[in-house]
Each structure stands twice: as C-alpha cells, then as structure tokens.
Scaffold this motif. Structure first.
Motif, short mmCIF file in Angstrom:
data_model
loop_
_atom_site.label_atom_id
_atom_site.label_comp_id
_atom_site.label_asym_id
_atom_site.label_seq_id
_atom_site.Cartn_x
_atom_site.Cartn_y
_atom_site.Cartn_z
N ASP A 81 39.59 17.09 -11.67
CA ASP A 81 40.39 18.09 -12.40
C ASP A 81 41.32 17.39 -13.40
O ASP A 81 41.68 17.97 -14.41
N TYR A 82 41.72 16.18 -13.03
CA TYR A 82 42.56 15.38 -13.93
C TYR A 82 41.90 14.02 -14.10
O TYR A 82 41.64 13.33 -13.11
N LEU A 83 41.61 13.69 -15.34
CA LEU A 83 40.93 12.42 -15.60
C LEU A 83 41.84 11.53 -16.44
O LEU A 83 42.29 11.92 -17.52
N PHE A 84 42.13 10.34 -15.92
CA PHE A 84 42.98 9.38 -16.63
C PHE A 84 42.11 8.20 -17.04
O PHE A 84 41.52 7.54 -16.17
N LEU A 85 42.02 7.97 -18.33
CA LEU A 85 41.15 6.89 -18.82
C LEU A 85 42.02 5.83 -19.48
O LEU A 85 42.63 6.10 -20.53
N ASP A 86 42.13 4.68 -18.87
CA ASP A 86 42.98 3.62 -19.43
C ASP A 86 42.09 2.60 -20.15
O ASP A 86 41.57 1.67 -19.53
N GLU A 87 41.94 2.80 -21.43
CA GLU A 87 41.05 1.96 -22.25
C GLU A 87 39.69 1.83 -21.59
O GLU A 87 39.10 0.75 -21.56
N ALA A 88 39.22 2.96 -21.05
CA ALA A 88 38.00 2.95 -20.26
C ALA A 88 36.74 2.89 -21.11
O ALA A 88 35.64 2.74 -20.57
N THR A 89 36.91 3.01 -22.44
CA THR A 89 35.72 2.93 -23.31
C THR A 89 35.88 1.81 -24.33
O THR A 89 35.19 1.79 -25.35
N ARG A 129 31.19 18.81 -20.23
CA ARG A 129 30.92 18.99 -18.80
C ARG A 129 32.16 19.22 -17.95
O ARG A 129 32.05 19.68 -16.82
N LEU A 130 33.31 18.82 -18.47
CA LEU A 130 34.54 19.04 -17.70
C LEU A 130 35.52 19.84 -18.56
O LEU A 130 36.62 19.38 -18.87
N PRO A 131 35.13 21.06 -18.96
CA PRO A 131 35.98 21.80 -19.90
C PRO A 131 37.36 22.12 -19.32
O PRO A 131 38.33 22.21 -20.06
N LYS A 132 37.43 22.27 -18.00
CA LYS A 132 38.73 22.67 -17.43
C LYS A 132 39.59 21.47 -17.04
O LYS A 132 40.73 21.62 -16.62
N ALA A 133 38.99 20.27 -17.13
CA ALA A 133 39.75 19.09 -16.69
C ALA A 133 40.77 18.69 -17.74
O ALA A 133 40.54 18.84 -18.94
N ALA A 166 54.20 18.22 -19.93
CA ALA A 166 53.51 19.10 -18.97
C ALA A 166 52.03 19.03 -19.32
O ALA A 166 51.62 19.46 -20.41
N ILE A 167 51.26 18.46 -18.45
CA ILE A 167 49.82 18.28 -18.72
C ILE A 167 49.08 19.40 -17.99
O ILE A 167 49.09 19.46 -16.76
N ARG A 168 48.48 20.29 -18.77
CA ARG A 168 47.83 21.47 -18.18
C ARG A 168 46.32 21.29 -18.13
O ARG A 168 45.75 20.48 -18.87
N PRO A 169 45.65 22.08 -17.27
CA PRO A 169 44.18 21.98 -17.19
C PRO A 169 43.57 22.23 -18.57
O PRO A 169 44.04 23.10 -19.32
N GLY A 170 42.57 21.45 -18.89
CA GLY A 170 41.87 21.62 -20.15
C GLY A 170 42.53 20.92 -21.33
O GLY A 170 41.95 20.84 -22.41
#
Ligand SMILES: Nc1ncnc2c1ncn2[C@@H]1O[C@H](COP(=O)(O)OP(=O)(O)OP(=O)(O)O)[C@@H](O)[C@H]1O
Length: 583
Positions: A523-531, A549-553, A403-407
C-alpha cells in the motif's frame, strides 16, 4: 556489520542480568519435564558411579590382601566381583555421558531458538550493528550458547558427584588410616584422621597456587574468542566482496588487514601460551607429587604394623580420590574460566537485546524520547515537526510536515548526505535519532526498496518472493512478474539455486526488486534510489508498471534524476538544517 573493536556507545551497567537469569528460563520452560527427567536420571547414574567406586575401593583391600597372603581360594571370587562392578561402571559411564550430551544439546537448542528470536525481534540485530552495541553476535549465538549449555551442565553435575565422592571417601580414609601420634618436644600429639587433613592441606595449597597462576587466563580467554571471531569475520567479508576487491586490486590492503587481524590472535596467543605454561608447570608438579605423597604419609603407620598391605593400597587409592576431589576445583579451573568468559559475553548480549529503552540509553539524540513512530487508524501517513539527527546528537535535517495519502506520488530530493535515506529509515522505524512524530496507518502494507536489495542464497523464486516464503506465489505469477520487469531470461530458472547477488548485475537486481514489488502489492512503496542502476527507458518502464498495477499505492521515491519528476506529483526537498551546517 563490522568486526568492530569496541562498542561505540557504552550501555549503563545493568546488574539484573545475572548468570542465574541465563540459566533459569530453560528449567521452568515448557521443556522443563524432559529437562528435569534427564537431569535426575543423570544424577542417579552419577551417584551409582560413586557407589561403585566405594565398592571398588573396599575390593582393592581384599584383593591386595589375597595377593599378599597367597589366598588362591578367594582370588576367583574377587575377580568375579571386580567384573560385575566394572561392567556396571561401563554401562553407567556410557549412558551417563549419552544422556548428558542429550540434555546439553536440548538446552542449547532451546537457548538458540530463544536468542535467535530475540535477536531478530524489533530489529534488535539492526540496532546492535547500527550502534555497535556488541561485537560478533553470530559467535554469541553459535559458539557461546553451545559452550554455556554444556559447561553449565558439566560443572554442576561434576560438582555434585565430587561432593558426594568427597564425603564417602573422607569417611573411608578417616576410619582406615586412624590417628597419627607425633612427638613435639617430647610431648606426644595425636592427629585423628590425619590422612584426611593431609589430603585437604595438599589440595588447598595446590588450589591456591593454581588460582594465583591461572587467574590471568580469564581476560585472555575472553579476548581470544573475540579476536578469533574478528579474524573469521574479516575473511568472510573478503570472500563476500571478492569481486569489488579484485576490481580495485585491493589484495595488498586486504592482506595487510587480514594480517593485522591475525596479529591480534598471535599476540593474544603468546599470552595464552605464557600463562598456560606456568599453569601446566604447577599442575604437572602437583600431579607427580600425588603419586608418591599418600604412600609417604601412610608409611609410618604401615611400618609400625598398624595395617596390612591391602589396607595400605586401599588408603592410597582413597587418598588419591579425596585429593582428586579437592583438586576438581583446581582442574575445573580452566572450564570455570571459559564459563565465566562465556557468561559475560551472553550477559552483555542479553542486556543489549533486552534493554527496553536501548535507544534512549545509548544516544544523546534520543535523550528526550527521539522520533515517535505511532501506528494510527487512518489511511494516510503524516509527519509532524520531524527533525533528523545523527546518533551522536548532531542535527541532520528538518523535514516539513507532510501527509502522504494513498495513490499519491512523492519525489524526495536533496543534495547527497542531506538525510534522504535517513528519512526512509525513520519512516521504517529504524532511525529513532531526532525529534518529532510520524503517524503511520496501522493496517497498511509498507515496502522499502533500497538501492541494493538483499537477496537470500537459495532458489531464484525464494529471492523473488523475499521476505515472504517462496511458495507464497505461484510459478506463473513469478514468471509473469519477471517478464514484465524485463527479466524473461530468468523466467524459467525459478527453481535454480544460487548466490543471486553475485549472479545478477546491479541493474538486474533492481529489476528483480521491482518484480518483488509487483508480487507483494504494497500500500506504501518507498524506493530509495531503487532504479539508479537502470537506463532511463527501463526506469520509466518500471515506474509505468508501478503506476498501472498499484494505482492505490502511495509511492515515495528518493532519486537524483530529474527525469523521474514526470512520475510524481509532489516533491519533498530535504536539506541539511542550519544547525547541521553550523555543526
Ligand atoms: N549509522 C550512522 N552513523 C552515523 N552517521 C550516519 C549513519 N548513517 C548515516 N549517517 C550520516 O547521515 C548523513 C545522511 O546520510 P543519508 O544516507 O541519509 O544521506 P542521503 O541524503 O541519502 O545521501 P545520498 O544522496 O548520498 O544517498 C550522512 O552524513 C551520513 O554519514
């Protein structure tokens, strides 16, 4: 996208996509009034052209009779009549063609908009490439729609004119040439309207021969379009990946690949030549005979004094028109062949784009419904019994319920090839293969950032704002996002146009994608080896920015580097399932 040679997953045949279902929508669409108005105007003009041709035919008898009888008195009047008819013909020919082009283009434009929308709807373009359902969709949208609109129009309008011409001139020929009496074993036999029968016989025999000779061109032309598109696509890939190929020194292999793609064009072209040669031989033979045949057939009655020289000329020209009309079916054979090939390609494309249960129909992995993605009125994203599989049905990995919740901050780990990126695709609704369900919050803004982000060709601002329009953000907002992502040197180049994938280094591209994230505020950020292309310091800086900057994401990162664990509070380990390892 690959210039694949065949679709890997054959779709079940679907008879519902008929040629008519490709034609009809435009004529009942919101553009129908203009379309029908233009069509009717063109038809009226075509009918007037037939009328002028009939008048010219009658005129030819008067004209040649006046010449034969040295009738100086009627000559100027006949010239005046000819000039008036010729003038009318010219005007009708010019505007008939003009309106036909206008209608053809309007139809193409309507079709293109519709097909583009369908192709881009519900990620159909992605499914087509992922499952290799249809080759070269770009060609279908650009070339095929154009030739479909123009050929359908010209075939239909020409068919109508031809039928009207045929009826008018058969009547003329029947009444003028009269009956021929031949003697068969001493018995006189009368053949009424014999010139019409001669013209029909002549054209039908010709048609049958040409049908037989030209038939093999159908599949060959279909193949020609495909191999041309594959070759062009191969060259585009070469151009797009110029630098990587140059680094690998892969020119020899590329040359071989390009030559082998071209060899397919060449092999097909020999076939085109072989059958076109046969067809041209028959068509030319047929064309030459057409010059002399009517005069020879009409000669017996002319020599018997049944009609004047003027009427002989009129009969000859009417015969020519009648047999030309019959031959239209033969001459338009090539167009019909191409039209059928185009229709087949569009039918296949339409079937692939439209198939409502496309996912289920192509893969054993989705035979029982596949992964169910629901949008629910909750603020968390949950998975239940999620199993990932490959398109061929082989199991890939089993994902524990989460369950992936905000923040919250999730780190997705696992060996290479275990299915981490596939999990991201499933969460984005791009991967139906497998089982279980995903409940995603309906109103949340989701953003998926892959390792290599897509950059549209255009201004830097457009690349930064993508997928939103360039003017969604002010210049100041864009500059600020670039500066905090360590791209200050680009802050004053927002309006500069370029091919940004080629201009920016991979690390800069990843920082640009991070700046995109800051602008879009998902609100939901998915980073796939983005860095992955960044040094540890830059990577940490970006993660701090996201956190501040995106504390609630909710942030879900796929990464191999252990150092990133510090920025996450939950982990999800993805491993190949036992069945996958066994398979
Ligand atoms: N379209 C596809 N068709 C068939 N197999 C695919 C397809 N896409 C991915 N796979 C396979 O699925 C498996 C998992 O791939 P995925 O990219 O999810 O791995 P990953 O865990 O992200 O790997 P990495 O850490 O190397 O990025 C791989 O074996 C890959 O070959």
């Amino acid at each position: 996208m690959t210039p694949n040679t065949s679709a890997s997953h054959a779709l079940p045949p679907d008879e519902k996509v008929s040629a008519w279902s490709l034609i009809k929508p435009y004529w009942v669409s919101e553009e129908r009034n203009t379309a029908w108005g233009l069509l009717i105007a063109i038809i009226v003009m075509n009918l007037l052209v037939v009328w002028i041709n009939v008048r010219l035919n009658r005129w030819s008898a008067d004209f040649y009779n006046a010449l034969q009888t040295k009738n100086v008195h009627d000559f100027p009047h006949l010239l005046m009549v000819f000039s008036a008819l010729a003038f009318g013909f010219i005007i009708l020919a010019v505007y008939g063609r003009y309106l036909r082009q206008m209608l053809g283009f309007r139809w193409r434009q309507w079709l293109t908009t519709r097909y583009l929308n369908e192709w881009l709807k519900d990620s159909a373009f992605y499914r087509i490439e992922r499952d290799r359902l249809a080759d070269n969709p770009d060609q279908r949208i650009s070339d095929d729609l154009q030739s479909f609109a123009t050929s359908t129009l010209s075939l239909t309008l020409d068919l109508l004119s031809t039928v009207v011409t045929l009826v008018s001139f058969i009547t003329i020929l029947w009444s003028l040439a009269g009956a021929l009496t031949i003697s068969l074993g001493g018995m006189p036999i009368e053949i009424p309207g014999y010139m019409v029968w001669a013209a029909a016989l002549y054209a039908v025999v010709g048609s049958l021969i040409i049908q037989k000779v030209g038939h093999p061109l159908v599949p060959i032309n279909y193949q020609a379009q495909k191999v041309e598109a594959d070759f062009r696509f191969g060259l585009i890939r070469l151009r797009e990946n110029a630098e990587q190929i140059a680094f690998y020194n892969g020119m020899e292999t590329e040359k071989k690949n390009a030559h082998s793609l071209f060899a397919r064009i060449r092999d097909n072209w020999w076939q085109v030549m072989k059958y076109t040669k046969r067809l041209t031989f028959v068509l030319s033979f047929y064309g030459q005979i057409a010059i002399i045949f009517p005069l020879v057939v009409a000669a017996p009655r002319y020599f018997a004094g049944a009609f004047t020289f003027g009427v002989l000329m009129q009969i000859s020209s009417a015969f020519g028109t009648v047999s030309d009309s019959f031959s239209w079916f033969i001459n338009s054979y090539g167009t019909l062949v191409e039209w059928r090939a185009t229709v087949n390609r569009l039918r296949e494309f339409k079937r692939v784009v439209h198939a409502p249960h496309l996912k289920e129909s192509v893969s054993p992995a989705t035979a029982h419904g596949g992964i169910n993605l629901h949008f629910v009125d909750e603020d968390k994203l949950t998975t239940e019994g999620l199993k990932l599989a490959l398109p061929n049905g082989n199991p890939l990995s089993r994902i524990r319920d989460v369950a992936i919740r905000p923040g919250s901050r999730w780190l997705v780990r696992g060996p290479s090839g275990s299915g981490k990126s596939t999990l991201m695709r499933a969460l984005a609704g791009l991967w139906p293969f497998g089982d279980g369900s995903i409940d995603a919050p309906v109103n949340a803004r989701m953003m998926f950032i892959p390792q290599v982000s897509y950059m549209p060709i255009g201004t830097l601002k457009a690349a930064l704002a993508y997928p939103s329009a360039a003017d969604t953000y002010t210049d100041d907002e864009c500059r600020e996002a670039l500066v905090v992502c360590h791209l200050s040197e680009y802050a004053d180049r927002l309006q500069e146009s370029g091919h940004w994938t080629r201009i920016l280094s991979p690390g800069e591209q990843q920082r640009l994608a991070a700046a995109r994230v800051l602008l879009h505020k998902p609100d939901y950020l998915f980073l796939d080896e983005a860095t992955s292309a960044l040094d540890a310091e830059n990577e940490a800086r970006l993660y701090r920015l996201f956190t501040e900057r995106l504390p609630k994401a909710a942030i879900v990162s796929v990464a191999h580097r252990e150092s990133l664990a510090a920025f996450h509070d939950e982990t999800l380990d993805v491993e190949r399932s036992d069945e996958a390892v066994a398979a």
